[in-house]
Design a protein around this motif. Structure first.
Motif, PDB file in Angstrom:
ATOM      1  N   ILE A 117      51.277  22.439  22.335  1.00 63.44           N
ATOM      2  CA  ILE A 117      51.369  23.009  23.691  1.00 63.44           C
ATOM      3  C   ILE A 117      51.365  21.892  24.726  1.00 63.44           C
ATOM      4  N   ASP A 118      50.473  20.906  24.573  1.00 66.79           N
ATOM      5  CA  ASP A 118      50.451  19.770  25.497  1.00 66.79           C
ATOM      6  C   ASP A 118      51.807  19.057  25.490  1.00 66.79           C
ATOM      7  N   ARG A 119      52.358  18.852  24.313  1.00 69.95           N
ATOM      8  CA  ARG A 119      53.642  18.162  24.199  1.00 69.95           C
ATOM      9  C   ARG A 119      54.754  18.945  24.894  1.00 69.95           C
ATOM     10  N   ARG A 120      54.742  20.256  24.741  1.00 64.44           N
ATOM     11  CA  ARG A 120      55.749  21.083  25.422  1.00 64.44           C
ATOM     12  C   ARG A 120      55.545  21.033  26.931  1.00 64.44           C
ATOM     13  N   LEU A 121      54.303  21.077  27.386  1.00 62.59           N
ATOM     14  CA  LEU A 121      54.017  20.942  28.820  1.00 62.59           C
ATOM     15  C   LEU A 121      54.570  19.622  29.351  1.00 62.59           C
ATOM     16  N   LEU A 122      54.333  18.551  28.608  1.00 63.79           N
ATOM     17  CA  LEU A 122      54.811  17.231  29.027  1.00 63.79           C
ATOM     18  C   LEU A 122      56.337  17.182  29.083  1.00 63.79           C
ATOM     19  N   GLU A 123      57.005  17.783  28.112  1.00 65.79           N
ATOM     20  CA  GLU A 123      58.472  17.819  28.125  1.00 65.79           C
ATOM     21  C   GLU A 123      58.983  18.580  29.337  1.00 65.79           C
ATOM     22  N   LEU A 124      58.408  19.741  29.601  1.00 63.54           N
ATOM     23  CA  LEU A 124      58.847  20.558  30.729  1.00 63.54           C
ATOM     24  C   LEU A 124      58.599  19.844  32.063  1.00 63.54           C
ATOM     25  N   LEU A 125      57.433  19.222  32.197  1.00 69.16           N
ATOM     26  CA  LEU A 125      57.118  18.502  33.437  1.00 69.16           C
ATOM     27  C   LEU A 125      57.968  17.243  33.591  1.00 69.16           C
ATOM     28  N   ARG A 126      58.276  16.579  32.485  1.00 69.30           N
ATOM     29  CA  ARG A 126      59.147  15.400  32.548  1.00 69.30           C
ATOM     30  C   ARG A 126      60.525  15.803  33.082  1.00 69.30           C
ATOM     31  N   ASP A 127      61.021  16.955  32.636  1.00 68.13           N
ATOM     32  CA  ASP A 127      62.344  17.402  33.046  1.00 68.13           C
ATOM     33  C   ASP A 127      62.362  17.975  34.457  1.00 68.13           C
ATOM     34  N   ASP A 128      61.246  18.568  34.893  1.00 68.48           N
ATOM     35  CA  ASP A 128      61.168  19.144  36.239  1.00 68.48           C
ATOM     36  C   ASP A 128      59.704  19.205  36.661  1.00 68.48           C
ATOM     37  N   ALA A 129      59.261  18.183  37.369  1.00 68.88           N
ATOM     38  CA  ALA A 129      57.857  18.120  37.791  1.00 68.88           C
ATOM     39  C   ALA A 129      57.512  19.170  38.844  1.00 68.88           C
ATOM     40  N   ARG A 130      58.551  19.828  39.394  1.00 70.30           N
ATOM     41  CA  ARG A 130      58.311  20.854  40.419  1.00 70.30           C
ATOM     42  C   ARG A 130      58.292  22.266  39.846  1.00 70.30           C
ATOM     43  N   ILE A 131      58.323  22.391  38.531  1.00 68.98           N
ATOM     44  CA  ILE A 131      58.303  23.718  37.922  1.00 68.98           C
ATOM     45  C   ILE A 131      57.015  24.437  38.355  1.00 68.98           C
ATOM     46  N   PRO A 132      57.140  25.674  38.829  1.00 67.80           N
ATOM     47  CA  PRO A 132      55.929  26.410  39.235  1.00 67.80           C
ATOM     48  C   PRO A 132      54.999  26.637  38.045  1.00 67.80           C
ATOM     49  N   ASN A 133      53.714  26.615  38.304  1.00 65.18           N
ATOM     50  CA  ASN A 133      52.729  26.779  37.241  1.00 65.18           C
ATOM     51  C   ASN A 133      52.923  28.092  36.491  1.00 65.18           C
ATOM     52  N   ALA A 134      53.260  29.170  37.204  1.00 67.13           N
ATOM     53  CA  ALA A 134      53.449  30.465  36.539  1.00 67.13           C
ATOM     54  C   ALA A 134      54.590  30.386  35.526  1.00 67.13           C
ATOM     55  N   ARG A 135      55.675  29.715  35.889  1.00 68.52           N
ATOM     56  CA  ARG A 135      56.805  29.581  34.961  1.00 68.52           C
ATOM     57  C   ARG A 135      56.463  28.644  33.807  1.00 68.52           C
ATOM     58  N   LEU A 136      55.745  27.567  34.129  1.00 73.82           N
ATOM     59  CA  LEU A 136      55.300  26.622  33.104  1.00 73.82           C
ATOM     60  C   LEU A 136      54.423  27.348  32.079  1.00 73.82           C
ATOM     61  N   GLU A 168      54.363  30.550  31.416  1.00 71.93           N
ATOM     62  CA  GLU A 168      55.199  31.493  30.665  1.00 71.93           C
ATOM     63  C   GLU A 168      55.976  30.769  29.560  1.00 71.93           C
ATOM     64  N   GLU A 169      56.508  29.589  29.882  1.00 73.45           N
ATOM     65  CA  GLU A 169      57.308  28.815  28.914  1.00 73.45           C
ATOM     66  C   GLU A 169      56.488  28.412  27.682  1.00 73.45           C
ATOM     67  N   VAL A 170      55.193  28.159  27.881  1.00 67.96           N
ATOM     68  CA  VAL A 170      54.362  27.704  26.755  1.00 67.96           C
ATOM     69  C   VAL A 170      53.444  28.798  26.214  1.00 67.96           C
ATOM     70  N   GLY A 171      53.512  29.991  26.809  1.00 72.30           N
ATOM     71  CA  GLY A 171      52.737  31.116  26.290  1.00 72.30           C
ATOM     72  C   GLY A 171      51.262  31.072  26.622  1.00 72.30           C
ATOM     73  N   LEU A 172      50.916  30.578  27.804  1.00 76.45           N
ATOM     74  CA  LEU A 172      49.514  30.522  28.231  1.00 76.45           C
ATOM     75  C   LEU A 172      49.316  31.328  29.509  1.00 76.45           C
ATOM     76  N   ALA A 173      48.075  31.678  29.779  1.00 79.83           N
ATOM     77  CA  ALA A 173      47.722  32.243  31.074  1.00 79.83           C
ATOM     78  C   ALA A 173      47.867  31.132  32.113  1.00 79.83           C
ATOM     79  N   PRO A 174      48.278  31.460  33.337  1.00 80.72           N
ATOM     80  CA  PRO A 174      48.447  30.432  34.361  1.00 80.72           C
ATOM     81  C   PRO A 174      47.204  29.570  34.586  1.00 80.72           C
ATOM     82  N   SER A 175      46.020  30.171  34.545  1.00 74.56           N
ATOM     83  CA  SER A 175      44.801  29.382  34.760  1.00 74.56           C
ATOM     84  C   SER A 175      44.579  28.391  33.617  1.00 74.56           C
ATOM     85  N   THR A 176      44.851  28.800  32.395  1.00 78.82           N
ATOM     86  CA  THR A 176      44.718  27.914  31.238  1.00 78.82           C
ATOM     87  C   THR A 176      45.750  26.797  31.299  1.00 78.82           C
ATOM     88  N   CYS A 177      46.965  27.155  31.691  1.00 75.40           N
ATOM     89  CA  CYS A 177      48.033  26.166  31.816  1.00 75.40           C
ATOM     90  C   CYS A 177      47.662  25.106  32.854  1.00 75.40           C
TER      91      CYS A 177
END
Length: 165
Positions: free
Chosen positions: A20-39, A41-50
């Motif tokens: 999950i951390d690795r996927r978060l890092l990939e998504l943020l590397r590609d778009d650091a402005r991705i909203p937390n809610a979408r981030l 959703e992409e990794v299957g976590l609650a927004p607060s956990t993400c």
């Protein structure tokens, strides 16, 4: 670096990054402005956990910052070059000062300090070849610490970002 070692000024993750951390890092590397809610959703976590995971990655120094990548061409800087710089042997004590001088120049996008034949590589963006020549002559050839330079013009450049193992 293992969980027990520590880089100066940085916390260390208490565990190895998981899938999950690795996927978060990939998504943020590609778009650091991705909203937390979408981030989340992409990794299957609650927004607060993400958000907590991203903050942990920042606190551990895995994420060192969030940056806007500027397009030099959109700013009228249509010629990019990599300039290898060798410092005179008598000027070795001035390496840090030289690097800082270069970082302050508006044409310089990145500065790499190297081991090997050259001491530095400068990534520069200029308007055209006249501007590039002017940069080299005024800032490098006439610099008292510089022994030699070698300039390579960049035809194309992509930045895939760090790939995680």
């Amino acid at each position: 670096m293992s969980g027990s070692e520590s880089a100066p000024g940085r916390n260390v993750m208490r565990r190895e990054p998981d899938a999950i951390d690795r996927r978060l890092l990939e998504l943020l590397r590609d778009d650091a402005r991705i909203p937390n809610a979408r981030l989340a959703e992409e990794v299957g976590l609650a927004p607060s956990t993400c958000l907590a995971r991203v903050r942990a990655l920042v606190d551990a120094g895995v994420i060192s910052g969030f940056h806007a990548r500027l397009d030099p061409r959109a700013l009228g800087l249509t010629l990019e070059a990599l300039i290898s710089v060798s410092i005179r042997s008598g000027a070795r004590t001035a390496l840090a000062h030289f690097a800082e001088e270069m970082r302050q120049l508006p044409e310089v996008q990145q500065v790499w300090f190297l081991g090997g034949a050259e001491d530095f590589i400068l990534d520069v963006a200029t308007r055209d070849s006249d501007h590039l020549r002017e940069f080299v002559v005024e800032n490098l050839s006439s610099h008292p610490s510089v022994a030699s330079t070698r300039t390579s013009v960049v035809f194309e450049h992509t930045t895939p970002g760090l790939r995680l193992p």
